[in-house]
Design an enzyme around this catalytic site. Structure first.
Site, PDB file in Angstrom:
ATOM      1  N   PHE A  16       0.848  -1.188   0.000  1.00 44.31           N
ATOM      2  CA  PHE A  16       0.000   0.000   0.000  1.00 44.31           C
ATOM      3  C   PHE A  16       0.882   1.235   0.000  1.00 44.31           C
ATOM      4  CE2 PHE A  16      -4.517   0.919   0.445  1.00 44.31           C
ATOM      5  CZ  PHE A  16      -5.058  -0.299   0.111  1.00 44.31           C
ATOM      6  N   GLN A  67      -7.866  14.664   2.925  1.00 42.80           N
ATOM      7  CA  GLN A  67      -7.125  13.813   1.991  1.00 42.80           C
ATOM      8  C   GLN A  67      -7.872  13.603   0.681  1.00 42.80           C
ATOM      9  OE1 GLN A  67      -6.467   9.284   2.624  1.00 42.80           O
ATOM     10  NE2 GLN A  67      -4.461  10.237   2.688  1.00 42.80           N
ATOM     11  N   HIS A  75      -7.895  11.179  -2.425  1.00 39.61           N
ATOM     12  CA  HIS A  75      -7.416   9.862  -2.841  1.00 39.61           C
ATOM     13  C   HIS A  75      -7.188   9.909  -4.352  1.00 39.61           C
ATOM     14  CE1 HIS A  75      -7.421   5.573  -3.657  1.00 39.61           C
ATOM     15  NE2 HIS A  75      -7.488   5.301  -2.376  1.00 39.61           N
ATOM     16  N   LEU A 109     -14.831   5.162  -4.956  1.00 43.10           N
ATOM     17  CA  LEU A 109     -13.442   4.766  -4.801  1.00 43.10           C
ATOM     18  C   LEU A 109     -13.031   3.539  -5.610  1.00 43.10           C
ATOM     19  CD1 LEU A 109     -11.032   5.751  -3.059  1.00 43.10           C
ATOM     20  CD2 LEU A 109     -11.448   3.754  -1.648  1.00 43.10           C
ATOM     21  N   GLU A 143      -6.830   1.750  -3.358  1.00 46.30           N
ATOM     22  CA  GLU A 143      -5.391   1.791  -3.588  1.00 46.30           C
ATOM     23  C   GLU A 143      -4.838   0.374  -3.784  1.00 46.30           C
ATOM     24  OE1 GLU A 143      -3.454   4.802  -1.246  1.00 46.30           O
ATOM     25  OE2 GLU A 143      -1.919   3.355  -0.710  1.00 46.30           O
ATOM     26  N   ARG A 171      -0.677   9.111  -0.720  1.00 48.80           N
ATOM     27  CA  ARG A 171      -1.797   9.639  -1.506  1.00 48.80           C
ATOM     28  C   ARG A 171      -1.657  11.111  -1.846  1.00 48.80           C
ATOM     29  NH1 ARG A 171      -6.433   6.357   1.810  1.00 48.80           N
ATOM     30  NH2 ARG A 171      -5.910   4.393   0.805  1.00 48.80           N
ATOM     31  N   HIS A 223     -11.556  12.177   0.264  1.00 47.22           N
ATOM     32  CA  HIS A 223     -11.651  10.816   0.788  1.00 47.22           C
ATOM     33  C   HIS A 223     -11.618  10.721   2.306  1.00 47.22           C
ATOM     34  CE1 HIS A 223     -11.199   6.517   0.824  1.00 47.22           C
ATOM     35  NE2 HIS A 223     -10.015   6.571   1.415  1.00 47.22           N
ATOM     36  N   ARG A 248      -2.895  10.805   5.818  1.00 49.59           N
ATOM     37  CA  ARG A 248      -3.031   9.442   6.320  1.00 49.59           C
ATOM     38  C   ARG A 248      -2.505   8.443   5.302  1.00 49.59           C
ATOM     39  NH1 ARG A 248      -6.748   5.270   5.478  1.00 49.59           N
ATOM     40  NH2 ARG A 248      -8.290   6.486   4.349  1.00 49.59           N
TER      41      ARG A 248
HETATM   42  C1  LIG Z   1     -14.823   4.178   0.059  1.00 54.47           C
HETATM   43  C2  LIG Z   1     -13.870   4.143   1.222  1.00 54.47           C
HETATM   44  C3  LIG Z   1     -12.900   3.162   1.284  1.00 54.47           C
HETATM   45  C4  LIG Z   1     -12.008   3.129   2.361  1.00 54.47           C
HETATM   46  N1  LIG Z   1     -11.072   2.134   2.406  1.00 54.47           N
HETATM   47  C5  LIG Z   1     -10.246   2.056   3.478  1.00 54.47           C
HETATM   48  C6  LIG Z   1      -9.309   0.987   3.599  1.00 54.47           C
HETATM   49  O1  LIG Z   1      -9.238   0.082   2.768  1.00 54.47           O
HETATM   50  N2  LIG Z   1      -8.501   0.965   4.695  1.00 54.47           N
HETATM   51  C7  LIG Z   1      -8.556   1.928   5.661  1.00 54.47           C
HETATM   52  O2  LIG Z   1      -7.802   1.859   6.637  1.00 54.47           O
HETATM   53  N3  LIG Z   1      -9.452   2.933   5.570  1.00 54.47           N
HETATM   54  C8  LIG Z   1     -10.294   3.020   4.516  1.00 54.47           C
HETATM   55  N4  LIG Z   1     -11.207   4.045   4.442  1.00 54.47           N
HETATM   56  C9  LIG Z   1     -11.367   4.944   5.587  1.00 54.47           C
HETATM   57  C10 LIG Z   1     -12.130   4.205   6.690  1.00 54.47           C
HETATM   58  O3  LIG Z   1     -13.076   3.359   6.124  1.00 54.47           O
HETATM   59  C11 LIG Z   1     -12.849   5.168   7.629  1.00 54.47           C
HETATM   60  O4  LIG Z   1     -11.998   6.195   8.040  1.00 54.47           O
HETATM   61  C12 LIG Z   1     -13.336   4.424   8.880  1.00 54.47           C
HETATM   62  O5  LIG Z   1     -14.075   3.289   8.497  1.00 54.47           O
HETATM   63  C13 LIG Z   1     -14.162   5.334   9.748  1.00 54.47           C
HETATM   64  O6  LIG Z   1     -14.781   4.575  10.741  1.00 54.47           O
HETATM   65  P1  LIG Z   1     -15.646   5.266  11.865  1.00 54.47           P
HETATM   66  O7  LIG Z   1     -16.094   4.180  12.764  1.00 54.47           O
HETATM   67  O8  LIG Z   1     -14.868   6.379  12.448  1.00 54.47           O
HETATM   68  O9  LIG Z   1     -16.874   5.952  11.097  1.00 54.47           O
HETATM   69  P2  LIG Z   1     -17.943   5.421  10.033  1.00 54.47           P
HETATM   70  O10 LIG Z   1     -17.757   4.007   9.659  1.00 54.47           O
HETATM   71  O11 LIG Z   1     -17.976   6.433   8.949  1.00 54.47           O
HETATM   72  O12 LIG Z   1     -19.290   5.494  10.850  1.00 54.47           O
HETATM   73  C14 LIG Z   1     -19.869   6.709  11.252  1.00 54.47           C
HETATM   74  C15 LIG Z   1     -21.101   6.407  12.045  1.00 54.47           C
HETATM   75  O13 LIG Z   1     -21.616   7.602  12.609  1.00 54.47           O
HETATM   76  C16 LIG Z   1     -22.993   7.636  12.471  1.00 54.47           C
HETATM   77  N5  LIG Z   1     -23.431   9.030  12.470  1.00 54.47           N
HETATM   78  C17 LIG Z   1     -22.869  10.083  11.823  1.00 54.47           C
HETATM   79  N6  LIG Z   1     -23.587  11.200  12.059  1.00 54.47           N
HETATM   80  C18 LIG Z   1     -24.608  10.845  12.869  1.00 54.47           C
HETATM   81  C19 LIG Z   1     -25.702  11.532  13.451  1.00 54.47           C
HETATM   82  N7  LIG Z   1     -25.931  12.842  13.240  1.00 54.47           N
HETATM   83  N8  LIG Z   1     -26.558  10.843  14.232  1.00 54.47           N
HETATM   84  C20 LIG Z   1     -26.385   9.517  14.444  1.00 54.47           C
HETATM   85  N9  LIG Z   1     -25.382   8.819  13.920  1.00 54.47           N
HETATM   86  C21 LIG Z   1     -24.509   9.467  13.139  1.00 54.47           C
HETATM   87  C22 LIG Z   1     -23.276   6.908  11.169  1.00 54.47           C
HETATM   88  O14 LIG Z   1     -24.593   6.422  11.149  1.00 54.47           O
HETATM   89  C23 LIG Z   1     -22.241   5.790  11.233  1.00 54.47           C
HETATM   90  O15 LIG Z   1     -22.753   4.702  11.957  1.00 54.47           O
HETATM   91  C24 LIG Z   1     -12.099   4.096   3.380  1.00 54.47           C
HETATM   92  C25 LIG Z   1     -13.071   5.078   3.311  1.00 54.47           C
HETATM   93  C26 LIG Z   1     -13.930   5.127   2.235  1.00 54.47           C
HETATM   94  C27 LIG Z   1     -14.936   6.232   2.195  1.00 54.47           C
END
Ligand SMILES: Cc1cc2nc3c(=O)[nH]c(=O)nc-3n(C[C@H](O)[C@H](O)[C@H](O)COP(=O)(O)OP(=O)(O)OC[C@H]3O[C@@H](n4cnc5c(N)ncnc54)[C@H](O)[C@@H]3O)c2cc1C
Length: 572
Positions: free
Chosen positions: A115, A230, A232, A242, A245, A276, A343, A385
């Site tokens: 990566f 960031q 991507h 997306l 990567e 990135r 991203h 990141r």
């Molecule tokens: C397409 C994509 C691919 C990615 N691929 C990778 C990868 O391969 N490897 C890697 O390390 N990272 C990757 N990332 C980044 C990584 O996925 C995220 O940074 C990480 O999953 C974030 O997790 P989280 O638990 O912080 O939030 P999230 O999984 O985004 O969850 C946020 C939560 O908050 C809740 N929420 C938000 N606002 C409110 C509100 N007002 N009221 C109630 N609930 C709310 C939502 O319902 C959700 O449950 C990727 C990101 C994207 C977008």
């Protein structure tokens, strides 16, 4: 008034990993605006980092730490990065034991691939659906321990309740009925994810609108390093969806209109697998200098054909299908059109290494308020990141935060909460939106914001464009109170939710641009054409943006934790 010991807002990897520590022990609630398994974590494709040394025997946490520090352009806090790199192997094994179906090496170990910015192949993956596999595994584990757990799905966080530095709960709206509830608690964890939706080309889910960070900001807490967004390098052209990567990790090439692998010019040792920020800038430079491909030369080619159908179908089945479905291009047959896409949000709610929210460099904390995952800024990613470090961040700091909350909540009282006052405040805000004269289209405001942020606060920035951007954002903020809401009903009124999300996006965009204007240097994801060099003398510091007494934004700064690695020039 509802009451629980702990409420976790957000059910992605960070929220669910934290929940595993507390549910069963404390009466816990998860509030999520979607359903737990629909959180954006489930969209993660490429993998999660850990120095398991399954592919490169000499890998270890120290190398992982150094790669992350360098990748962060030296803005990451090294004490936090050390914790993450050390914890990574145990975290992955734990997920494996929970049942996560990782892809395997021929001898049956967890497979690992290359990566960007990682000097060894250390991305553990489940084909290109890693987030999906991890999220469902955690969901299963949370459901196993569901004693004393309530999940409020389709519940929308409206505000955070803090009095005199102590957090007493939240207000939230049941999206199904528009009923507003106060949830009174002993501790709150925010795990509300990122805020990429403010850009017109983005890989982020519709829910990634920065609601959590703005709820914290509105009660006077600072946000850290918001100017670092960031981009991507490989979003599907015109869409931003997306292409992991992992495509380049498996060997994909980036080509310009002359068919050249242009990364040779920009990062000759890492080529397509430079971090990135560097790859996105290289692509943008090729496009700006007239060597782009596709409509108006605004895209770049990602060529995967030399990997062969079999490998693509085995390792990258999802991204291949996304290309076919969304832009009608099959990477098995032809190079596909891609462009940089918004991203990841490096900034967020400042925390210590155990998830406690802190408000200044002196580590003053808000009692009973915690944050983890993408909405938090620990800061392990600094100015940029590395791929696969975010799922890891969410798991490692989700767990640490859960443990801290368990310890600190057991013997803590419920702070007093004035239900009527809290509900009154949010009801007024909502009726102001619902009853507005309605001369402006919310859609127009939203689209203008996204285009403006993409064009003027994107991969490259400069003073003139940022000033225009700020002016435009302020203009849109002024139009917002006149926005029209057609649906006045109480049943699944998603129009009002989208309006509140838009208000959040307008307000954090102002913070991003203000921080970017002030930071007169280029570092990681923040690239100023008028200040092209990193300036460690003036800018080796974190930004803290808080609401000033006059309602404007006040910027302060705090030092970066440097333990093992002195900043040096970043070359790949
Ligand atoms: C397409 C994509 C691919 C990615 N691929 C990778 C990868 O391969 N490897 C890697 O390390 N990272 C990757 N990332 C980044 C990584 O996925 C995220 O940074 C990480 O999953 C974030 O997790 P989280 O638990 O912080 O939030 P999230 O999984 O985004 O969850 C946020 C939560 O908050 C809740 N929420 C938000 N606002 C409110 C509100 N007002 N009221 C109630 N609930 C709310 C939502 O319902 C959700 O449950 C990727 C990101 C994207 C977008």
């Amino acid at each position: 008034m509802l009451q629980h010991d702990v409420v976790i807002v957000g059910s992605g990897l960070a929220g669910m990993r934290a929940a595993l520590e507390v549910c069963g022990e404390l009466n816990t609630a998860i509030v999520t605006k979607v359903y737990p398994s629909r959180s954006h974590s489930g969209a993660a494709q490429g993998g999660v980092a850990a120095s398991l040394a399954n592919e490169a025997k000499d890998d270890n946490w120290e190398l992982h730490m150094f790669d992350t520090v360098k990748g962060s352009d030296y803005l990451g806090d090294q004490d936090a990065i050390e914790i993450m790199a050390k914890d990574a192997p145990t975290t992955i094994r734990e997920m494996e034991h929970f049942g996560c179906p990782f892809s395997r090496t021929p001898e049956g170990k967890i497979a690992q691939r290359d990566f960007g910015g990682h000097s060894r192949p250390r991305s553990c993956y489940a084909a290109d659906r890693t987030g999906h596999a991890l999220l469902h595994t955690l969901h299963e584990q949370v459901m196993r321990r569901k004693k004393d757990l309530t999940i409020y799905s389709e519940f929308y966080l409206l505000s955070l309740i803090i009095k005199d530095g102590v957090c007493g709960g939240i207000t939230a709206m049941d999206i199904k009925t528009r009923k507003i509830e106060v949830i009174r608690v002993r501790s709150v964890i925010f795990a509300t994810g990122g805020y990429g939706r403010a850009f017109s080309i983005t890989s982020n889910a519709f829910a990634s609108t920065g609601d959590g960070i703005m709820a914290a900001y509105r009660v006077g807490l600072p946000l850290q390093d918001m100017e670092f967004v960031q981009f991507h390098p490989t979003g599907l052209f015109g869409q931003g969806i997306l292409v992991s990567e992992a495509a380049r990790g498996e060997g994909g090439y980036l080509l310009n209109s002359k068919g050249e692998r242009f990364m040779e010019k920009y990062a000759s040792s890492r080529m397509e697998l430079a971090p990135r920020d560097i790859v996105s800038r290289s692509e943008q430079t090729e496009i700006d200098e007239g060597r782009g491909v596709g409509p108006n030369g605004k895209a770049i080619h990602l060529d995967m054909r030399h990997l062969g159908r079999e490998k693509i179908l085995e390792r990258l089945p999802q991204v291949r299908q996304l290309g076919i479905d969304f832009i009608g291009m099959d990477m098995v047959e032809e190079p596909i059109l891609i462009q940089p896409t918004a991203h990841y949000s490096m900034g967020g709610i400042p925390t210590d290494n155990d998830g406690r929210v802190i408000i200044d460099d002196k580590k003053t904390r808000i009692t009973g308020f915690f944050a983890a995952g993408e909405c938090a800024c620990v800061s392990v990613h600094g100015a940029n990141r590395l791929g696969t470090n975010s799922l890891l961040d969410a798991l490692v700091f989700g767990r640490r935060t859960g443990k801290t909350v368990l310890e600190e909540t057991r013997n803590k009282d419920f702070p007093p909460v004035n239900e009527e006052e809290e509900i009154g405040k949010v009801k007024k805000e909502i009726s102001d939106i619902l009853d507005s004269p309605g001369t402006e289209s919310m859609n127009d405001i939203r689209n203008s914001l996204k285009d403006n942020m993409m064009d003027r606060c994107g991969v490259f920035r400069d003073k003139t464009r940022l000033e225009e951007c700020l002016k435009a954002v302020k203009g849109l903020q002024a139009r917002f109170p006149k926005g029209k809401i057609m649906d006045k009903g109480t049943n699944f009124n998603t129009e009002i939710i989208e309006a509140i999300e838009l208000r959040n996006m307008l307000d954090f965009s102002e913070i991003i641009v203000t921080g970017a204007l002030a930071r007169e240097e280029s570092r990681g994801g923040h690239a100023r054409k008028d200040f092209p060099k990193r300036d460690d003398v003036k800018w080796l510091k974190h930004t803290l943006a808080a609401k000033a007494a006059d309602g404007g934004i006040e910027l302060k700064y705090k030092p970066v934790a440097i333990t093992k690695h002195r900043p040096e020039e970043r070359k790949y």
